[in-house]
Write a protein that holds these residues in place. Structure first.
Motif, PDB file in Angstrom:
ATOM      1  N   LYS A  64      39.063  38.146  92.097  1.00  0.00           N
ATOM      2  CA  LYS A  64      39.736  39.590  92.612  1.00  0.00           C
ATOM      3  C   LYS A  64      40.004  41.116  92.605  1.00  0.00           C
ATOM      4  CE  LYS A  64      39.699  36.961  97.014  1.00  0.00           C
ATOM      5  NZ  LYS A  64      38.885  38.555  98.139  1.00  0.00           N
ATOM      6  N   TYR A  65      40.782  40.553  90.854  1.00  0.00           N
ATOM      7  CA  TYR A  65      41.079  41.650  90.218  1.00  0.00           C
ATOM      8  C   TYR A  65      39.589  42.613  89.814  1.00  0.00           C
ATOM      9  CZ  TYR A  65      42.721  44.173  86.305  1.00  0.00           C
ATOM     10  OH  TYR A  65      42.485  45.958  85.208  1.00  0.00           O
ATOM     11  N   PHE A  66      38.094  41.207  89.152  1.00  0.00           N
ATOM     12  CA  PHE A  66      37.485  42.152  88.582  1.00  0.00           C
ATOM     13  C   PHE A  66      36.275  42.765  89.439  1.00  0.00           C
ATOM     14  CE2 PHE A  66      38.965  39.294  85.765  1.00  0.00           C
ATOM     15  CZ  PHE A  66      39.448  40.083  83.976  1.00  0.00           C
ATOM     16  N   LEU A  67      36.225  41.052  90.657  1.00  0.00           N
ATOM     17  CA  LEU A  67      36.331  42.645  92.214  1.00  0.00           C
ATOM     18  C   LEU A  67      35.963  44.110  93.032  1.00  0.00           C
ATOM     19  CD1 LEU A  67      35.525  39.069  93.853  1.00  0.00           C
ATOM     20  CD2 LEU A  67      33.911  40.597  92.273  1.00  0.00           C
ATOM     21  N   ILE A  68      37.335  44.196  92.877  1.00  0.00           N
ATOM     22  CA  ILE A  68      37.963  45.448  93.159  1.00  0.00           C
ATOM     23  C   ILE A  68      37.930  46.736  91.738  1.00  0.00           C
ATOM     24  CG2 ILE A  68      40.455  47.086  93.879  1.00  0.00           C
ATOM     25  CD1 ILE A  68      41.232  44.132  94.608  1.00  0.00           C
ATOM     26  N   ALA A  69      37.936  45.951  91.026  1.00  0.00           N
ATOM     27  CA  ALA A  69      38.217  47.292  89.846  1.00  0.00           C
ATOM     28  C   ALA A  69      36.226  47.724  89.864  1.00  0.00           C
ATOM     29  CB  ALA A  69      37.719  46.567  88.062  1.00  0.00           C
ATOM     30  N   ILE A  70      35.265  46.745  90.162  1.00  0.00           N
ATOM     31  CA  ILE A  70      33.696  46.787  90.448  1.00  0.00           C
ATOM     32  C   ILE A  70      33.316  47.148  91.328  1.00  0.00           C
ATOM     33  CG2 ILE A  70      31.782  45.695  90.739  1.00  0.00           C
ATOM     34  CD1 ILE A  70      32.498  43.364  88.462  1.00  0.00           C
ATOM     35  N   LEU A  71      34.045  46.930  92.532  1.00  0.00           N
ATOM     36  CA  LEU A  71      33.651  48.201  93.854  1.00  0.00           C
ATOM     37  C   LEU A  71      34.360  49.154  93.551  1.00  0.00           C
ATOM     38  CD1 LEU A  71      35.460  45.189  96.432  1.00  0.00           C
ATOM     39  CD2 LEU A  71      32.835  46.197  95.579  1.00  0.00           C
ATOM     40  N   PHE A  72      35.252  49.823  92.843  1.00  0.00           N
ATOM     41  CA  PHE A  72      36.106  50.542  92.179  1.00  0.00           C
ATOM     42  C   PHE A  72      34.669  51.654  91.876  1.00  0.00           C
ATOM     43  CE2 PHE A  72      38.412  53.970  89.582  1.00  0.00           C
ATOM     44  CZ  PHE A  72      38.968  54.780  90.854  1.00  0.00           C
ATOM     45  N   VAL A  73      34.473  51.500  90.406  1.00  0.00           N
ATOM     46  CA  VAL A  73      33.649  51.925  89.761  1.00  0.00           C
ATOM     47  C   VAL A  73      32.482  52.409  90.537  1.00  0.00           C
ATOM     48  CG1 VAL A  73      32.720  51.407  87.649  1.00  0.00           C
ATOM     49  CG2 VAL A  73      34.537  50.869  87.913  1.00  0.00           C
ATOM     50  N   LEU A  74      31.707  51.134  91.160  1.00  0.00           N
ATOM     51  CA  LEU A  74      30.615  51.110  91.962  1.00  0.00           C
ATOM     52  C   LEU A  74      30.761  52.693  93.016  1.00  0.00           C
ATOM     53  CD1 LEU A  74      28.011  50.364  92.689  1.00  0.00           C
ATOM     54  CD2 LEU A  74      29.275  48.979  95.146  1.00  0.00           C
ATOM     55  N   PHE A  75      32.052  52.677  94.265  1.00  0.00           N
ATOM     56  CA  PHE A  75      32.024  53.755  95.135  1.00  0.00           C
ATOM     57  C   PHE A  75      32.898  55.003  93.941  1.00  0.00           C
ATOM     58  CE2 PHE A  75      32.157  49.605  97.893  1.00  0.00           C
ATOM     59  CZ  PHE A  75      31.646  50.278  98.893  1.00  0.00           C
ATOM     60  N   ASP A  76      33.340  54.812  93.139  1.00  0.00           N
ATOM     61  CA  ASP A  76      33.784  56.437  92.346  1.00  0.00           C
ATOM     62  C   ASP A  76      32.424  56.776  92.327  1.00  0.00           C
ATOM     63  OD1 ASP A  76      34.965  58.286  91.154  1.00  0.00           O
ATOM     64  OD2 ASP A  76      35.171  57.039  89.460  1.00  0.00           O
ATOM     65  N   VAL A  77      30.897  56.024  91.305  1.00  0.00           N
ATOM     66  CA  VAL A  77      29.556  56.694  91.637  1.00  0.00           C
ATOM     67  C   VAL A  77      28.944  56.933  92.328  1.00  0.00           C
ATOM     68  CG1 VAL A  77      27.641  56.174  90.050  1.00  0.00           C
ATOM     69  CG2 VAL A  77      30.047  55.439  89.245  1.00  0.00           C
ATOM     70  N   GLU A  78      28.976  56.017  93.523  1.00  0.00           N
ATOM     71  CA  GLU A  78      28.091  57.047  94.633  1.00  0.00           C
ATOM     72  C   GLU A  78      29.053  58.147  94.682  1.00  0.00           C
ATOM     73  OE1 GLU A  78      28.680  53.765  96.855  1.00  0.00           O
ATOM     74  OE2 GLU A  78      26.830  52.579  96.241  1.00  0.00           O
ATOM     75  N   VAL A  79      30.647  58.151  95.199  1.00  0.00           N
ATOM     76  CA  VAL A  79      30.740  59.953  95.581  1.00  0.00           C
ATOM     77  C   VAL A  79      30.609  60.765  94.662  1.00  0.00           C
ATOM     78  CG1 VAL A  79      33.195  60.767  95.755  1.00  0.00           C
ATOM     79  CG2 VAL A  79      33.091  59.073  96.383  1.00  0.00           C
TER      80      VAL A  79
END
Length: 123
Positions: A64-79
């Motif tokens: 879960k830690y890695f999933l949230i980290a990857i999601l943060f990077v993904l949405f951050d790059v999209e923003v």
């Protein structure tokens, strides 16, 4: 305006790159050569915030830690893609607006999917 480039046009970039690499290599060699070389058991021990080392450093971490980290990077790059769009909003016209609405729709659909799957629920 000159639209053809010759290799000599890239000479300043290559010189700056060479100076940067040379500085890094020079700094590493000099600090290694003149730095202190006093090794001891106490000095070679791993140090973490003054807390004595306990157990193995390779303990398993929840996915879960890695999933949230990857999601943060993904949405951050999209923003990040929103900034150039906002700057050139008037110049892009209706086509740019429709493309951004489509982009935001896909972004929100992905976020909805993530919420429905329960990825962000921390246990």
């Amino acid at each position: 305006m000159n639209t053809t480039y010759v290799p000599a046009d890239y000479l300043p970039v290559l010189i700056q790159f060479g100076i940067a690499v040379g500085f890094v290599v020079f700094t590493m060699v000099v600090t290694h050569a003149i730095g202190p070389k006093r090794n001891s058991q106490k000095k070679d021990d791993p140090f973490e915030c003054g807390i004595p080392v306990q157990g193995d450093a390779r303990t398993p971490i929840s996915i879960k830690y890695f999933l949230i980290a990857i999601l943060f990077v993904l949405f951050d790059v999209e923003v990040i893609f929103l900034y150039p769009w906002a700057v050139n909003f008037k110049g892009l016209g209706m086509t740019g607006f429709i493309e951004m609405v489509l982009f935001m729709g896909l972004l929100l659909a992905g976020f909805y999917y993530i919420i429905r799957k329960g990825v962000l629920k921390w246990e």
